[in-house]
Design an enzyme around this catalytic site. Structure first.
Site, PDB file in Angstrom:
ATOM      1  N   ASP A   1      44.027  42.805  47.495  1.00  0.00           N
ATOM      2  CA  ASP A   1      43.693  44.081  46.856  1.00  0.00           C
ATOM      3  C   ASP A   1      44.716  45.164  47.210  1.00  0.00           C
ATOM      4  O   ASP A   1      45.293  45.160  48.296  1.00  0.00           O
ATOM      5  CB  ASP A   1      42.285  44.513  47.299  1.00  0.00           C
ATOM      6  CG  ASP A   1      41.695  45.581  46.392  1.00  0.00           C
ATOM      7  OD1 ASP A   1      42.204  45.765  45.269  1.00  0.00           O
ATOM      8  OD2 ASP A   1      40.716  46.227  46.809  1.00  0.00           O
TER       9      ASP A   1
ATOM     10  N   HIS B   1      51.383  44.811  40.385  1.00  0.00           N
ATOM     11  CA  HIS B   1      50.944  43.413  40.300  1.00  0.00           C
ATOM     12  C   HIS B   1      52.129  42.462  40.478  1.00  0.00           C
ATOM     13  O   HIS B   1      51.996  41.389  41.052  1.00  0.00           O
ATOM     14  CB  HIS B   1      50.242  43.148  38.968  1.00  0.00           C
ATOM     15  CG  HIS B   1      48.952  43.916  38.829  1.00  0.00           C
ATOM     16  ND1 HIS B   1      47.946  43.851  39.765  1.00  0.00           N
ATOM     17  CD2 HIS B   1      48.511  44.783  37.871  1.00  0.00           C
ATOM     18  CE1 HIS B   1      46.943  44.646  39.395  1.00  0.00           C
ATOM     19  NE2 HIS B   1      47.259  45.227  38.244  1.00  0.00           N
TER      20      HIS B   1
ATOM     21  N   LEU C   1      50.375  22.655  51.853  1.00  0.00           N
ATOM     22  CA  LEU C   1      49.213  23.532  51.716  1.00  0.00           C
ATOM     23  C   LEU C   1      48.558  23.395  50.336  1.00  0.00           C
ATOM     24  O   LEU C   1      49.241  23.250  49.331  1.00  0.00           O
ATOM     25  CB  LEU C   1      49.695  24.979  51.899  1.00  0.00           C
ATOM     26  CG  LEU C   1      48.701  26.079  51.581  1.00  0.00           C
ATOM     27  CD1 LEU C   1      48.107  26.625  52.865  1.00  0.00           C
ATOM     28  CD2 LEU C   1      49.340  27.205  50.803  1.00  0.00           C
TER      29      LEU C   1
HETATM   30  C1  IPE Z   1      38.755  42.266  43.783  1.00  0.00           C
HETATM   31  O1  IPE Z   1      39.438  43.471  43.710  1.00  0.00           O
HETATM   32  C2  IPE Z   1      39.356  41.274  42.848  1.00  0.00           C
HETATM   33  C3  IPE Z   1      40.712  40.839  43.149  1.00  0.00           C
HETATM   34  C4  IPE Z   1      41.426  41.168  44.191  1.00  0.00           C
HETATM   35  C5  IPE Z   1      41.271  39.944  42.170  1.00  0.00           C
HETATM   36  P1  IPE Z   1      38.937  44.664  42.777  1.00  0.00           P
HETATM   37  O2  IPE Z   1      39.887  45.774  42.987  1.00  0.00           O
HETATM   38  O3  IPE Z   1      38.773  44.182  41.383  1.00  0.00           O
HETATM   39  O4  IPE Z   1      37.505  44.980  43.378  1.00  0.00           O
HETATM   40  P2  IPE Z   1      36.699  46.351  43.427  1.00  0.00           P
HETATM   41  O5  IPE Z   1      36.664  46.883  42.029  1.00  0.00           O
HETATM   42  O6  IPE Z   1      37.420  47.240  44.367  1.00  0.00           O
HETATM   43  O7  IPE Z   1      35.352  45.960  43.953  1.00  0.00           O
HETATM   44  C1  IPE Z   2      44.266  43.749  43.106  1.00  0.00           C
HETATM   45  O1  IPE Z   2      44.838  45.018  43.055  1.00  0.00           O
HETATM   46  C2  IPE Z   2      44.688  42.886  41.939  1.00  0.00           C
HETATM   47  C3  IPE Z   2      43.636  42.669  40.929  1.00  0.00           C
HETATM   48  C4  IPE Z   2      42.407  43.058  41.017  1.00  0.00           C
HETATM   49  C5  IPE Z   2      44.039  41.966  39.731  1.00  0.00           C
HETATM   50  P1  IPE Z   2      44.149  46.210  42.275  1.00  0.00           P
HETATM   51  O2  IPE Z   2      44.712  46.268  40.893  1.00  0.00           O
HETATM   52  O3  IPE Z   2      42.680  46.125  42.358  1.00  0.00           O
HETATM   53  O4  IPE Z   2      44.694  47.450  43.103  1.00  0.00           O
HETATM   54  P2  IPE Z   2      43.913  48.780  43.451  1.00  0.00           P
HETATM   55  O5  IPE Z   2      42.623  48.400  44.109  1.00  0.00           O
HETATM   56  O6  IPE Z   2      43.701  49.508  42.149  1.00  0.00           O
HETATM   57  O7  IPE Z   2      44.838  49.512  44.371  1.00  0.00           O
HETATM   58 MG    MG Z   3      41.345  46.889  43.699  1.00  0.00          MG
END
Ligand code: IPE
Ligand code: IPE
Ligand code: MG
Length: 242
Positions: A22, A39, A133
């Site tokens: 995240d 990303h 892995l």
């Molecule tokens: C969880 O992160 C999903 C992934 C890392 C793929 P999100 O950013 O989507 O989760 P929330 O919205 O903070 O709960």
């Molecule tokens: C995690 O990073 C990747 C996915 C959920 C696809 P985020 O896109 O949720 O990044 P933040 O939480 O907005 O910083």
């Molecule tokens: Mg996120």
């Protein structure tokens, strides 16, 4: 002074680490970049961390790449993520003969674009015999959806008379899940400082240890992984006993 990597007790290395990757969006925002570049940086981090975990001797790494809830994001962001995914899969396919890592996908694949599903099939067959892995990438994955699909598999076996409701065991439920062919994670890491599970592995984390790392995923380095493993190893796991 010992390096962090040397601090790791190799006799107690977690066999399965799960990571909620995240913070890509916040990483991009801090740099005034479009989210897609966050990303992209996150995909590079995934490659680096996978190599580091493989080199350590970790057997299973499950990474949360796209949740069943992530479809709520803008069409632009979703297509950006899907393009990066295509790229990631193509890169592996191109160098598959030199790869040591085995890749498979968990989650509900039928909602993914046809060409991505084809690439997944190819990657799973190309990597089937790899010795390193096992990287399990969770795509269109939701813990509740996993359990729901598992429930349906078990219900179908009851319906066709193969088993009775009272025959259901915990083991059967574990096996009915996407992760049914490998052990539960000992360690779950979430980056970016958020302290929630966001519908990742739900059944499987009954006795996992959690590490919430403040680093944003694109900033996460092998040194951070070593540190999180050391932190985990310094805890006492009790499993309900004394
Ligand atoms: C969880 O992160 C999903 C992934 C890392 C793929 P999100 O950013 O989507 O989760 P929330 O919205 O903070 O709960
Ligand atoms: C995690 O990073 C990747 C996915 C959920 C696809 P985020 O896109 O949720 O990044 P933040 O939480 O907005 O910083
Ligand atoms: Mg996120």
């Amino acid at each position: 002074m010992k390096s962090l990597k040397e601090e790791i007790d190799m006799t107690r290395l977690p066999g399965h680490i799960a990571i909620i990757m995240d913070g890509n969006g916040r990483w991009a925002k801090k740099r005034l970049l479009p989210r897609k570049l966050g990303h992209k940086a996150g995909a590079d981090t995934l490659e680096e961390i996978t190599k580091a975990a493989d080199a350590l001797g970790v057997k299973h790494l499950t990474v949360y790449a796209f949740s069943t809830e992530n479809w709520k994001r803008s069409q632009e962001e979703i297509s950006g993520i899907m393009d990066l995914l295509r790229n990631y899969l193509d890169r592996y396919i191109a160098k598959a003969d030199k790869e040591n890592i085995k890749i498979d996908i968990i989650g509900e694949k039928s909602r993914l674009d046809e060409d991505i599903q084809e690439k997944i099939k190819l990657i799973e067959s190309l990597s089937a015999e790899k010795p390193g892995l096992n990287l399990h990438i969770a795509l269109n994955y939701g813990g509740r959806d996993d359990i729901l699909r598992g429930f349906k598999k078990i219900a179908a076996r009851i319906e066709n008379g193969e088993i009775k409701a009272e025959d259901i065991t915990e083991e059967m439920i574990s096996e009915s899940l996407d992760t049914g062919f490998y052990p539960d994670p000992e360690l779950v890491i979430r980056t970016s400082g958020e302290e929630r599970i966001s519908n990742f592995l739900l059944w499987q984390i009954a006795y996992s240890e959690f590490v919430f790392n403040k680093k944003l995923w694109p900033d996460y380095k092998p040194e951070d992984l070593y540190e999180d493993i050391c932190y985990y190893q310094n805890r006492e796991r009790r499993f309900g006993g004394r």
